[in-house]
Design an enzyme around this catalytic site. Structure first.
Site, PDB file in Angstrom:
ATOM      1  N   LYS A 243       0.859  -1.197   0.000  1.00 55.47           N
ATOM      2  CA  LYS A 243       0.000   0.000   0.000  1.00 55.47           C
ATOM      3  C   LYS A 243       0.889   1.240   0.000  1.00 55.47           C
ATOM      4  O   LYS A 243       1.735   1.411   0.865  1.00 55.47           O
ATOM      5  CB  LYS A 243      -0.920  -0.013   1.234  1.00 55.47           C
ATOM      6  N   ASP A 248      -2.668  10.107   3.851  1.00 54.06           N
ATOM      7  CA  ASP A 248      -4.096   9.762   3.934  1.00 54.06           C
ATOM      8  C   ASP A 248      -4.816  10.761   4.838  1.00 54.06           C
ATOM      9  O   ASP A 248      -4.816  10.615   6.050  1.00 54.06           O
ATOM     10  CB  ASP A 248      -4.233   8.325   4.478  1.00 54.06           C
ATOM     11  N   LYS A 255     -10.168  12.909   8.313  1.00 52.54           N
ATOM     12  CA  LYS A 255      -9.768  12.403   9.630  1.00 52.54           C
ATOM     13  C   LYS A 255      -9.653  13.536  10.633  1.00 52.54           C
ATOM     14  O   LYS A 255      -9.266  14.640  10.257  1.00 52.54           O
ATOM     15  CB  LYS A 255      -8.388  11.724   9.540  1.00 52.54           C
ATOM     16  N   ASP A 266       1.348   5.956   5.841  1.00 51.29           N
ATOM     17  CA  ASP A 266       0.379   5.095   5.154  1.00 51.29           C
ATOM     18  C   ASP A 266       0.954   4.466   3.872  1.00 51.29           C
ATOM     19  O   ASP A 266       0.242   3.795   3.134  1.00 51.29           O
ATOM     20  CB  ASP A 266      -0.910   5.879   4.855  1.00 51.29           C
ATOM     21  N   ASP A 325     -12.329   7.381   3.444  1.00 47.66           N
ATOM     22  CA  ASP A 325     -11.155   7.044   4.261  1.00 47.66           C
ATOM     23  C   ASP A 325     -10.815   5.550   4.155  1.00 47.66           C
ATOM     24  O   ASP A 325      -9.758   5.115   4.602  1.00 47.66           O
ATOM     25  CB  ASP A 325     -11.419   7.432   5.722  1.00 47.66           C
ATOM     26  N   GLU A 327      -9.677   3.981   1.704  1.00 45.13           N
ATOM     27  CA  GLU A 327      -9.079   4.148   0.370  1.00 45.13           C
ATOM     28  C   GLU A 327      -8.052   3.079   0.033  1.00 45.13           C
ATOM     29  O   GLU A 327      -7.846   2.757  -1.129  1.00 45.13           O
ATOM     30  CB  GLU A 327      -8.444   5.539   0.267  1.00 45.13           C
ATOM     31  N   ARG A 329      -7.908  -0.182   0.463  1.00 40.48           N
ATOM     32  CA  ARG A 329      -8.418  -1.395  -0.192  1.00 40.48           C
ATOM     33  C   ARG A 329      -8.760  -1.126  -1.650  1.00 40.48           C
ATOM     34  O   ARG A 329      -8.702  -2.028  -2.489  1.00 40.48           O
ATOM     35  CB  ARG A 329      -9.633  -1.923   0.584  1.00 40.48           C
TER      36      ARG A 329
HETATM   37  N1  BES Z   1      -4.632   4.296   6.771  1.00 37.52           N
HETATM   38  C1  BES Z   1      -5.794   4.018   7.516  1.00 37.52           C
HETATM   39  C2  BES Z   1      -5.571   2.917   8.569  1.00 37.52           C
HETATM   40  C3  BES Z   1      -4.628   3.247   9.671  1.00 37.52           C
HETATM   41  C4  BES Z   1      -5.097   3.758  10.866  1.00 37.52           C
HETATM   42  C5  BES Z   1      -3.277   3.026   9.538  1.00 37.52           C
HETATM   43  C6  BES Z   1      -4.221   4.067  11.884  1.00 37.52           C
HETATM   44  C7  BES Z   1      -2.386   3.325  10.560  1.00 37.52           C
HETATM   45  C8  BES Z   1      -2.874   3.844  11.736  1.00 37.52           C
HETATM   46  C9  BES Z   1      -6.923   3.577   6.588  1.00 37.52           C
HETATM   47  O1  BES Z   1      -6.892   4.121   5.320  1.00 37.52           O
HETATM   48  C10 BES Z   1      -8.200   4.018   7.205  1.00 37.52           C
HETATM   49  O2  BES Z   1      -8.403   5.197   7.306  1.00 37.52           O
HETATM   50  N2  BES Z   1      -9.021   3.067   7.611  1.00 37.52           N
HETATM   51  C11 BES Z   1     -10.263   3.362   8.230  1.00 37.52           C
HETATM   52  C12 BES Z   1     -11.324   2.503   7.590  1.00 37.52           C
HETATM   53  C13 BES Z   1     -12.716   2.874   7.938  1.00 37.52           C
HETATM   54  C14 BES Z   1     -13.091   4.201   7.324  1.00 37.52           C
HETATM   55  C15 BES Z   1     -13.647   1.797   7.445  1.00 37.52           C
HETATM   56  C16 BES Z   1     -10.127   3.048   9.721  1.00 37.52           C
HETATM   57  O3  BES Z   1      -9.430   2.098  10.055  1.00 37.52           O
HETATM   58  O4  BES Z   1     -10.678   3.775  10.512  1.00 37.52           O
HETATM   59 ZN    ZN Z   2      -5.064   4.703   4.593  1.00 37.86          ZN
HETATM   60 MG    MG Z   3      -7.942   5.957   5.189  1.00 40.10          MG
END
Ligand code: BES
Ligand code: ZN
Ligand code: MG
Length: 472
Positions: A243, A248, A255, A266, A325, A327, A329
């Site tokens: 990834k 992000d 966020k 990220d 968010d 993104e 996947r």
């Molecule tokens: N990059 C984040 C996941 C992440 C969170 C990585 C904290 C490192 C530390 C990912 O893109 C994300 O934002 N995931 C969301 C998904 C949700 C919107 C379904 C999450 O985990 O909150």
């Molecule tokens: Zn992310």
């Molecule tokens: Mg995200």
């Protein structure tokens, strides 16, 4: 720098002697008088070699003052390699200069682990500081017989881990999809693997719309960075996919400030696969590996993709965007399709800081692994045993599929709060087309982890584990 020698060749700032409880002895090459003296000091202090117990003695050997440090590892029956990591990390963090290590018990002769910890201690991200850290250790492991191939492997893996850490620690005003691609090209030249970069135009032609959409609000558009190393003798071709979200923000589903701060990390999956490519090419593994980085920035602008948009993936499945968010996947899904269809990969391993939910499930010291292939998972488990990288297998329950089913498209990009790491993995599985696949969610372990023998900031986790995996 790490080295293996068969005798104490230089003058050292510290000589470390590792031992289990009740196996204290004076090394044979110490003079009789000094030996007596050390024994007396040990007796007076009641030194046994309990875990973390230290005995420090200065002696005058041949007119040179030497500092000897006897270091206890506790009872042999309680010993694990991770205890070794923890203790060495602690002690090496308190000293500097030229250091020799010798083990008084054969079970403590673990040069690979000592080398790994040396790099963890020496690593500092001080690129932007006027005053660089000068606390560095040069480590010689003293063993009767030494192999130069092993020394090279230890140092190469150390350097590769540092490459991954640097890529992650550099902030997003330095690392964007363009500059990341340029850096990867440089590594390709230095380490001798092939690099190809597809720009937004080409991605559109290939119908990699998910990847294009995620990155389209950014001033630096999405790219697919492809690295190839084809030195294998079999038809096997492993695709490593990292990834590569260079930042992000969450997109329109922005966020909160506190959670955004860490998001320069990220692209840690991308950093991992670049580092693995450097290591396997330098060490000339006989494998066919193609590494792919869907590189993009999840930014915000009038041109951003939105919740409720429906996007057609490269594979043909349509995706309803619920949350911008989620993104990672999306970007990964198209890269997986590219690996399956355009690269004809026979196996896929993706590495991604994919979900906050994986940290809720496992904490910030273990990587969650999802796989449709029992054999490969077992192999990875073995590979990571030697590197102290904790992994834990997570399920791909059918029920997750229900959570990511959309009423108006083939899939939704989120499945609600419950089982968030599982629904994200299930989404990826929709694109692997039955090929043996593993998904490593490193969101908890890649940055500011609670792994006791790694500093804060980028960890370089899974570089060594994946290298070992490829080597097996
Ligand atoms: N990059 C984040 C996941 C992440 C969170 C990585 C904290 C490192 C530390 C990912 O893109 C994300 O934002 N995931 C969301 C998904 C949700 C919107 C379904 C999450 O985990 O909150
Ligand atoms: Zn992310
Ligand atoms: Mg995200």
């Amino acid at each position: 720098m790490f080295n293996i020698l068969n005798s104490l060749e230089k003058e050292y700032n510290f000589q470390l002697y590792l031992l289990f409880e009740n196996s204290f002895e004076v090394p044979s090459f110490i003079s009789k008088e000094n030996g007596e003296f050390i024994r007396k000091v040990a007796l007076k202090q009641g030194f046994k070699g309990k875990r973390l117990e230290e005995l420090r003695v200065n002696i005058d050997e041949n007119g040179k003052i030497q500092t000897l440090l006897f270091l206890g590892f506790g009872k042999i029956e309680d010993f694990t390699q991770n205890i070794y990591r923890e203790i060495l990390f602690k002690i090496l963090s308190t000293i500097e200069g030229k250091v020799a290590i010798a083990a008084l018990n054969k079970e403590l002769i673990l040069p690979e682990v000592a080398g790994e910890i040396l790099y963890n201690v020496n690593y500092n991200f001080d690129y932007f500081k006027e005053k660089k850290s000068d606390k560095r250790i040069e480590l010689d492991f003293i063993i009767e017989s030494c192999s130069t191939a092993l020394v090279e492997e230890i140092n190469t893996l150390g350097v590769a881990t540092d490459i991954a850490r640097d890529l992650v620690n550099f902030p997003a005003n330095i690392i964007n999809p363009n500059s990341l691609a340029e850096k990867v090209k440089d590594f390709g030249k230095e380490y001798e693997f092939e690099v190809e970069v597809l720009d937004e135009e080409e991605l559109k032609k290939l119908n990699m719309n998910l990847l294009v959409e995620v990155g389209k609000a950014s001033a630096t558009k999405s790219k697919l960075i492809i690295m190839r190393y084809m030195k294998g003798e079999s038809d096997e071709k492993i695709a490593l996919i990292g990834k590569g979200l260079t930042y992000d923000t969450g997109g329109l589903c922005i966020k909160p400030a506190d959670s955004m701060f860490e998001m320069k990390s990220d692209m840690a999956g991308a950093g991992t696969v670049v580092a693995v490519m450097c290591a396997l090419s330098k060490l000339k593994l006989r494998k066919n590996v193609v590494a792919l980085i869907p590189a993009c920035e999840n930014a915000i602008s009038g041109n951003a993709y939105r919740p409720s948009d429906i996007v057609k993936s490269m594979n043909g499945k349509t995706v309803e965007i619920i949350n911008t968010d989620a993104e990672g996947r999306l970007a990964l899904a198209d890269a997986i399709t590219y690996a399956v269809r355009n690269e004809k990969a026979t196996e896929i391993v993706d590495v991604a800081t994919l979900t906050g939910a994986i940290m809720v499930a496992l904490g910030t010291f273990a990587t969650g692994v999802f796989s449709n292939n029992e054999r490969n998972y077992k192999k990875l488990e073995k590979a990571c045993m030697d590197t102290g990288e904790k992994i834990w297998r997570m399920p791909l329950f059918e029920e997750y599929k229900v959570q990511i089913s959309s009423d108006i498209a083939d899939l939704k990009n989120t499945g609600g709060r419950m089982g968030g790491a599982g629904t994200a993995a299930k989404f990826l599985e929709e694109f692997v087309e039955e090929i043996p696949w593993m998904h490593l969610d490193i969101a908890g372990t890649a940055f500011d982890s609670s792994i006791k023998w790694i500093k804060k900031g980028a960890t370089g986790v899974m570089v060594k584990g994946l290298y070992n995996y490829l080597k097996m």
